[in-house]
Scaffold this active site. Sequence first.
Site, short mmCIF file in Angstrom:
data_model
loop_
_atom_site.label_atom_id
_atom_site.label_comp_id
_atom_site.label_asym_id
_atom_site.label_seq_id
_atom_site.Cartn_x
_atom_site.Cartn_y
_atom_site.Cartn_z
N VAL A 1 0.83 -1.20 0.00
CA VAL A 1 0.00 0.00 0.00
C VAL A 1 0.87 1.26 0.00
O VAL A 1 0.60 2.20 -0.74
CB VAL A 1 -0.99 0.01 1.19
CG1 VAL A 1 -1.80 1.30 1.23
CG2 VAL A 1 -1.93 -1.19 1.09
N CYS A 2 1.92 1.28 0.78
CA CYS A 2 2.81 2.45 0.82
C CYS A 2 3.51 2.64 -0.52
O CYS A 2 3.65 3.77 -1.01
CB CYS A 2 3.84 2.30 1.94
SG CYS A 2 3.13 2.22 3.59
N ASP A 3 3.95 1.54 -1.12
CA ASP A 3 4.58 1.58 -2.43
C ASP A 3 3.61 2.19 -3.45
O ASP A 3 3.96 3.10 -4.19
CB ASP A 3 5.00 0.17 -2.84
CG ASP A 3 5.54 0.09 -4.25
OD1 ASP A 3 6.74 0.38 -4.45
OD2 ASP A 3 4.75 -0.24 -5.16
#
Length: 171
Positions: A63-65
């Site tokens: 998700v952060c990527d």
Amino acid sequence: MSERTGLITFLGGPLTLAGNPVAVGDTAPDFAVLTNELAPAKLADFTEKGLILIAVPSLDTAVCDLEARKFNKEMESLTGKAKALVVSMDLPFAQKRWADAAGVTNITTLSDHRDASFGQAYGLLIKELRLLARAVLVLGPDRKVVYMELVPEVTHEPDYAAALAALGKVL
């Protein structure tokens, strides 16, 4: 340092946020982080008219990527007017490796690993994990917070359209 509960979860489990929370209308507090080259950085180092501060738990997660890549794409057309700072507890070496592999050039990754200065200054430090909560803040030229989203479930994405609309209003 204050602690708040009931605001965020990770996979449905409640977490505690530590630090001093900020709200829309507040002057953005300063912080001390590290660049990918291990140089110190602070809020005043970024002079663009508009700033997006993007707090993520770890760029090594899906998700952060995805979030960082989406903001990188959106910032393409705003070079020189606005800047997006992605702050995580990842080590600067890991952030650089991620940025190089992802081919991102329109966002700046900054590490809060050493002192958790950003996390504490913005009330985004997850006490149980020593990671940052997922949040997006937009700052105007006067460095007042004009938009803030604290994502309630750490594994969910933020509202990109709302953040970019807020940024557009300050440019």
